[in-house]
Scaffold this motif. Structure first.
Motif, mmCIF file in Angstrom:
data_model
loop_
_atom_site.group_PDB
_atom_site.id
_atom_site.type_symbol
_atom_site.label_atom_id
_atom_site.label_comp_id
_atom_site.label_asym_id
_atom_site.label_seq_id
_atom_site.Cartn_x
_atom_site.Cartn_y
_atom_site.Cartn_z
ATOM 1 N N ALA A 109 0.823 -1.213 0.000
ATOM 2 C CA ALA A 109 0.000 0.000 0.000
ATOM 3 C C ALA A 109 0.859 1.265 0.000
ATOM 4 N N LEU A 110 0.399 2.247 -0.745
ATOM 5 C CA LEU A 110 1.115 3.507 -0.862
ATOM 6 C C LEU A 110 0.161 4.622 -0.430
ATOM 7 N N GLY A 111 0.341 5.115 0.796
ATOM 8 C CA GLY A 111 -0.459 6.248 1.256
ATOM 9 C C GLY A 111 -1.816 5.892 1.822
ATOM 10 N N LYS A 112 -2.372 4.764 1.385
ATOM 11 C CA LYS A 112 -3.735 4.449 1.795
ATOM 12 C C LYS A 112 -3.939 2.935 1.794
ATOM 13 N N VAL A 113 -4.749 2.458 2.728
ATOM 14 C CA VAL A 113 -5.196 1.060 2.677
ATOM 15 C C VAL A 113 -6.683 1.066 2.364
ATOM 16 N N ARG A 114 -7.142 0.029 1.651
ATOM 17 C CA ARG A 114 -8.522 0.060 1.151
ATOM 18 C C ARG A 114 -9.367 -1.144 1.537
ATOM 19 N N TYR A 115 -8.793 -2.109 2.267
ATOM 20 C CA TYR A 115 -9.625 -3.184 2.839
ATOM 21 C C TYR A 115 -8.852 -3.833 3.977
ATOM 22 N N VAL A 116 -9.578 -4.476 4.850
ATOM 23 C CA VAL A 116 -8.942 -5.175 5.964
ATOM 24 C C VAL A 116 -8.131 -6.329 5.384
ATOM 25 N N GLY A 117 -6.833 -6.313 5.615
ATOM 26 C CA GLY A 117 -5.958 -7.328 5.029
ATOM 27 C C GLY A 117 -5.089 -6.765 3.925
ATOM 28 N N ASP A 118 -5.334 -5.527 3.515
ATOM 29 C CA ASP A 118 -4.510 -4.885 2.488
ATOM 30 C C ASP A 118 -3.044 -4.945 2.937
ATOM 31 N N HIS A 119 -2.133 -5.128 1.965
ATOM 32 C CA HIS A 119 -0.720 -5.361 2.266
ATOM 33 C C HIS A 119 -0.021 -4.045 2.568
ATOM 34 N N VAL A 120 0.556 -3.930 3.749
ATOM 35 C CA VAL A 120 1.220 -2.682 4.144
ATOM 36 C C VAL A 120 2.744 -2.829 4.127
ATOM 37 N N ALA A 121 3.234 -3.922 4.669
ATOM 38 C CA ALA A 121 4.684 -4.114 4.701
ATOM 39 C C ALA A 121 4.996 -5.607 4.686
ATOM 40 N N MET A 122 6.218 -5.910 4.274
ATOM 41 C CA MET A 122 6.681 -7.294 4.253
ATOM 42 C C MET A 122 7.916 -7.406 5.135
ATOM 43 N N VAL A 123 7.867 -8.344 6.071
ATOM 44 C CA VAL A 123 8.977 -8.548 7.004
ATOM 45 C C VAL A 123 9.630 -9.885 6.677
ATOM 46 N N ILE A 124 10.952 -9.889 6.531
ATOM 47 C CA ILE A 124 11.656 -11.128 6.201
ATOM 48 C C ILE A 124 12.685 -11.420 7.298
ATOM 49 N N ALA A 125 12.618 -12.653 7.799
ATOM 50 C CA ALA A 125 13.537 -13.045 8.876
ATOM 51 C C ALA A 125 13.992 -14.481 8.661
ATOM 52 N N ASP A 126 14.941 -14.905 9.506
ATOM 53 C CA ASP A 126 15.514 -16.240 9.320
ATOM 54 C C ASP A 126 14.524 -17.356 9.637
ATOM 55 N N THR A 127 13.611 -17.096 10.582
ATOM 56 C CA THR A 127 12.597 -18.111 10.877
ATOM 57 C C THR A 127 11.220 -17.462 10.804
ATOM 58 N N LEU A 128 10.207 -18.297 10.652
ATOM 59 C CA LEU A 128 8.840 -17.785 10.587
ATOM 60 C C LEU A 128 8.477 -17.078 11.899
ATOM 61 N N GLU A 129 8.919 -17.680 12.989
ATOM 62 C CA GLU A 129 8.600 -17.111 14.294
ATOM 63 C C GLU A 129 9.227 -15.719 14.455
ATOM 64 N N ASN A 130 10.485 -15.598 14.061
ATOM 65 C CA ASN A 130 11.126 -14.287 14.143
ATOM 66 C C ASN A 130 10.444 -13.278 13.232
ATOM 67 N N ALA A 131 10.007 -13.731 12.054
ATOM 68 C CA ALA A 131 9.317 -12.815 11.139
ATOM 69 C C ALA A 131 7.988 -12.357 11.739
ATOM 70 N N LYS A 132 7.293 -13.290 12.371
ATOM 71 C CA LYS A 132 6.005 -12.931 12.988
ATOM 72 C C LYS A 132 6.215 -11.946 14.137
ATOM 73 N N ASN A 133 7.208 -12.237 14.960
ATOM 74 C CA ASN A 133 7.477 -11.341 16.093
ATOM 75 C C ASN A 133 7.836 -9.946 15.608
ATOM 76 N N ALA A 134 8.662 -9.881 14.570
ATOM 77 C CA ALA A 134 9.078 -8.571 14.062
ATOM 78 C C ALA A 134 7.895 -7.830 13.439
ATOM 79 N N ALA A 135 7.025 -8.571 12.762
ATOM 80 C CA ALA A 135 5.877 -7.935 12.107
ATOM 81 C C ALA A 135 5.021 -7.197 13.131
ATOM 82 N N GLU A 136 4.969 -7.757 14.343
ATOM 83 C CA GLU A 136 4.172 -7.102 15.391
ATOM 84 C C GLU A 136 4.791 -5.779 15.823
ATOM 85 N N LEU A 137 6.099 -5.624 15.559
ATOM 86 C CA LEU A 137 6.792 -4.402 15.975
ATOM 87 C C LEU A 137 6.777 -3.313 14.900
#
Lengths: 793, 154
Positions: A109-137
């Motif tokens: 998304a650029l400037g605006k989101v238009r539905y619940v679930g719209d993609h805002v950012a992508m977090v990449i980490a070494d494990t799924l758990e680390n990626a999930k934890n970081a996404a919350e931050l």
């Protein structure tokens, strides 16, 4: 080879057990999430919790410090790298000759989101758990805006506006048919039946959620994308040419075992592009596996139409004209084929099986703060069938006719038949389907069964649906004239090996349909081989020359036809080799049952001998013929195919609880030539249950005020379970398709297209004595109970 | 945390954090990817395995809870030479699978239900399979397969 000769070959019409089953039954299937690549990291998407909001700021600082994180990207990063938005594959031209409005569809998304679930950012980490934890931050500062989720709200003046490019939320107004002629016919009608109905929004829910792994290879500057997808070449074409500006030969897309699609895996999704792009930036492999809750939010949904229609008849119940206005909800952005669904794939089917002389259909399509809506099993044709078959049964009741009688009086009986809404049906036998369905259903015993139900304090009703669909998508020139931005042909390569076994490479993709068996039957029957000697390869742009994939019940009719064309070439070349071996002219050689013979002699060579000769060309006409036996063909159909049939549903309802039980369900379908009856019946079973799911259980609900998805998990969205549905009575009528060499019409969607109106007509028939006249899907117990109570007030 | 259990007849020791789910241990630690994850609310049954002979949803319990148990996954059902278990064979013969994703869980549930309800009618089978979703088959051929598999298991 023509359809008539083809259908008589060995193995055609045999219920061969499936070649692919062993790996699925032993846990050896390989779905995308089962694949682990070296140096593989995991992506998690930060999604909008708001249906509509401005993004003030995306603060990644804290998340970037989180353990294992190697990258976090948002819309600004994408824009800085000049990665484009997702394209829409079908341009609709509106009634004024203007192109539809096509707002940008950014991958983040650029400037605006238009539905619940719209993609805002992508977090990449070494494990799924680390990626999930970081996404919350990841700290996103939103400024929430009012949201609109219903199509009838979206058109109101002052409704929240989603896109600058479509400030009134209107994407297009489109129409087909002759309005003047329709109005004139209505003026002279003896009776007009009217209907208002909603086609409920559905979540496709293939059992394997979407998943993808992108990897980048710096040495070759190329990419590999594993993705749970129905059409890997289309995915690659859209992603490289339209979004990333990459040359196609630098991207290999592999769709390995895919756990169901139903349309939801046709499209190019934001996640696929994000992963591919980031795999180069981070020089690693990145996996994303969609949670089910996430799938509810961001897989393309299906249906969501609101329609008013009127049917004009003469005094005998003969249809004079049909006029329709539909408002279609497209969701927040234009998904790949979204714009074609409520237009080309819908309105052109509204003549149905009937010789209604005039049909006029007008469609308004709207943006709302909901997940994008696109093709879901049937795509436009279930919406058309639901509307038409509901109003036809309503007309029967208005005119005092039975549901089957009104259909018989109006059936098209002569072919080819040009409808008033563009399509030309090549063949069919609608009265025979109806008659056979009546017999198989034991409609004669209905009154006795009604009496039995009544004695138990229950009500019973029967509902008909005589559907037709346009499959075998599609003649590319016609599709192009209608706005398609791609061709719709198919490609097949037949590689005969030196020892006479065969590998076939098809652009079709199997995600449950059983191509590895059915296509092998086709090839084995043509070449006189055992099906075990033929393997089918699909789902890999690195191995298959090209392909348009699987949707619209097109695989056998278009993909199979491409293989037939390649087999024609194989046969022609093999005959030349055989002629050389038997020292005769090419024209004197016949080929049948795997043997080449010389007319009028007992000379013969086997297919295996010819194959070996092609690869060991010691005694070979090298001056005239290349060695090898490997042929590729592309097939572009000359018309759609038209599967059709009649479905009859019989329900028993408890008026005290509103519970609807399907007592029996009969489907008689005409799919043209049937290659593997077992597989075809399986397709019908599955389609029927999806249609029954729509009619009785499934409903995707957004909160009207907040735009939150209320039905966001299997706890809230009622999927059909084994005890919700009956055993089915199936029958077939066979009128082979006249426009492809197999005579096939396609069977994948018929069940989901034909069944919803049959169910609702049955419910309305049962409830008629209680005064209930209208009911929208799903006919859940609470809705039925409320309708009964409302009618009795 | 180290957890010892038997999987498909072999003793294994898995070293994993305490919050590891049984399905994670099976898929990620033991690389037995035949057991699938189709939802996140323990509704779909794609992750069903046998734990001490009883079907359980492996997404819905911790690895730690499986300590000392005997787990059978879909990979452990066929004979060592690859011959299918009667229930697997019945699913093939009755065309009880299409895309194959729900199939391992469906087969494990079916084996379990036939052991606990050997004479189940088709209506009872439909009720007993309520915990396993299939989006492809419409269930009719699954029910047929369970009946045929049950007869072959007797």
């Amino acid at each position: 080879m023509g359809a008539s000769d083809f259908s008589k070959l060995p193995h055609i019409g045999e219920s061969l057990l499936r070649k692919e089953d062993y790996r699925f039954l032993t846990g050896a299937g390989q779905y995308t999430d089962d694949i682990v690549l070296p140096n593989m990291h995991h992506a998690v998407f930060v999604r909008s919790p708001h249906a509509h909001a401005h993004i003030r700021k995306v603060d990644k600082a804290a998340a970037l410090k989180s353990p294992g994180v190697i990258g976090i990207f948002d819309g600004n990063d994408v824009a800085a790298d000049k990665i484009g938005g997702l394209p829409c594959g079908w341009l609709i031209t509106d009634v004024n000759g203007q192109p539809m409005k096509e707002p940008p569809h950014p991958i983040l998304a650029l400037g605006k989101v238009r539905y619940v679930g719209d993609h805002v950012a992508m977090v990449i980490a070494d494990t799924l758990e680390n990626a999930k934890n970081a996404a919350e931050l990841v700290d996103v500062d939103y400024e929430p805006l009012s949201a609109v989720v219903n199509v009838l709200d979206a058109m109101k003046s002052g409704a929240p506006s989603l896109h600058e490019a479509a400030a009134d939320n209107h994407c297009y107004k489109w129409a087909i048919g002759d309005k003047g002629q329709v109005d004139a016919a209505f003026a002279n009608a003896a009776h007009v039946t009217k209907i208002d109905l909603t086609n409920n929004r559905l979540a496709p829910n293939p059992m394997e959620p979407r998943a993808a792994i992108a990897s980048y290879n710096r040495a070759g500057d190329d990419y590999t994308l594993y993705v749970s997808n129905q059409n890997p070449h289309v995915e690659r074409l859209l992603m490289t040419a339209f979004v990333m500006g990459l040359p196609e030969h630098k991207v290999r897309v592999i769709a390995p075992d895919v756990g169901g699609g139903f349309g939801a895996k046709i499209y190019l999704y934001a996640e696929d592009v994000c992963l591919t792009w980031a795999s180069k930036k981070l020089n690693c492999a990145i996996k994303w596996n969609c949670d089910r809750s996430e799938a509810f939010l961001c897989d393309a949904h299906g249906r969501d139409h609101v329609t008013h229609a009127e049917l004009a008849m003469d005094k005998d119940g003969k249809f004079l004209a049909f006029k329709v206005h539909t408002d279609a909800n497209l969701g927040a952005y234009l998904s790949t084929f979204s714009t074609a669904v409520p237009t080309i794939l819908y309105a052109t089917l509204l003549a149905g099986q009937y010789k209604t002389p005039q049909v006029y259909v007008e469609v308004d399509a709207w943006f709302t703060n909901t997940a994008p809506v696109d093709a879901y099993r049937g795509a436009g044709r279930p919406e058309a069938t639901y509307l038409l078959e509901r109003i036809v049964s309503r007309a029967a009741w208005d005119m005092g006719l039975t549901q089957d009688e009104i259909r018989r009086r109006n059936f098209i009986t002569e072919f080819p038949y040009q409808t008033p809404v563009a399509l030309q049906y090549d063949t069919g036998d609608f009265p025979q389907c109806l008659q056979k369905a009546n017999e198989l259903h034991d409609i004669a015993g209905l009154e006795a069964r009604k009496a039995e139900s009544k004695a138990k304090g229950l009500v019973r009703g029967v509902g008909y649906s005589s559907y037709i669909e346009a499959c075998g998508l599609a003649p590319s020139n016609i599709a192009g004239a209608l706005g398609a931005r791609a061709g719709l042909f198919e490609c097949g390569e037949v590689r005969v090996h030196p020892t006479g076994s065969v590998t076939v490479f098809t652009g079709s993709h199997s995600h449950g349909q059983g191509h590895e068996t059915t296509f092998a039957q086709v090839v084995a029957s043509r070449l006189g081989l055992d099906p075990s000697q033929v393997d089918i390869v699909h789902g890999d742009t690195g191995r298959v020359p090209f392909g348009m994939g699987t949707y619209g019940s097109r695989s056998i009719s278009v993909g199979g036809a491409a293989i037939m064309r390649a087999l024609d070439k194989i046969e022609a070349k093999a005959k030349k080799i055989a002629a050389h071996l038997m020292e005769t002219g090419d024209a004197d050689v016949d080929f049948a049952n795997g043997e080449f013979t010389v007319k009028g002699t007992d000379k013969k060579v086997t297919f295996g001998q010819v194959a070996l000769t092609a690869y060991v060309p010691h005694n070979y006409p090298l001056d005239k013929l290349e060695p090898g036996l490997n042929e590729t063909a592309f097939y572009d159909p000359t018309n759609f195919t038209f599967p059709a049939g009649t479905h009859i549903c019989e329900v028993e309802i408890d008026p005290n609880t509103g519970v609807v039980r399907i007592d029996r369900f009969t489907a008689v379908d005409d799919f043209g030539t049937i290659i593997n009856p077992m597989i075809v019946e399986g397709q019908v079973h599955g389609g029927l249950v999806q249609g029954i799911g729509q009619a009785l259980l499934e409903n995707c609900v957004y909160d009207r005020e907040t735009g939150q998805l209320v039905t966001g998990s299997f706890m809230d969205y009622a999927m059909p379970r084994a005890d919700d549905v009956p055993d089915f009575r199936l029958g077939h009528v066979v009128t082979p398709c006249t426009t492809n060499p197999l005579g096939t019409k396609g069977c994948g969607e018929a069940g989901a297209i034909g069944s919803p109106p049959a169910v609702i007509n049955a419910v309305l028939d049962a409830l008629a004595p209680l005064g209930v006249k209208e009911l929208d899907m799903p006919a859940s117990p609470s809705r039925v109970w409320e309708a009964i109570r409302a009618a009795q007030k | 945390m180290q957890v010892q259990l038997k999987v498909n007849g072999k003793p294994v020791t898995i070293d994993a954090p305490p919050h590891t789910l049984l399905v994670q241990a099976i898929r990620e630690h033991l690389k037995l990817t035949g057991t699938h994850v189709g939802c996140d609310t323990a509704q779909c049954g794609a992750c069903t395995v046998m734990l001490d002979g009883r079907a359980v949803k492996s997404c819905n319990m911790l690895l730690a809870q499986a300590a000392g148990t005997e787990v059978t996954t879909i990979e452990g059902l066929a004979q060592a030479d690859g011959t299918l278990h009667p229930m697997q064979a019945a699913f093939k013969e009755c065309h009880g699978l299409q895309c194959g994703f729900c199939t391992p869980g469906m087969v494990m549930s079916s084996v379990s239900l036939c052991k606990s309800n050997p004479g189940a009618s088709s209506t009872e089978i439909r009720e007993l399979l309520e915990g396993n979703l299939c989006r492809c088959t419409g269930y009719q051929n699954i029910v047929k397969a369970v009946q045929q598999g049950a007869a072959a298991m007797k």
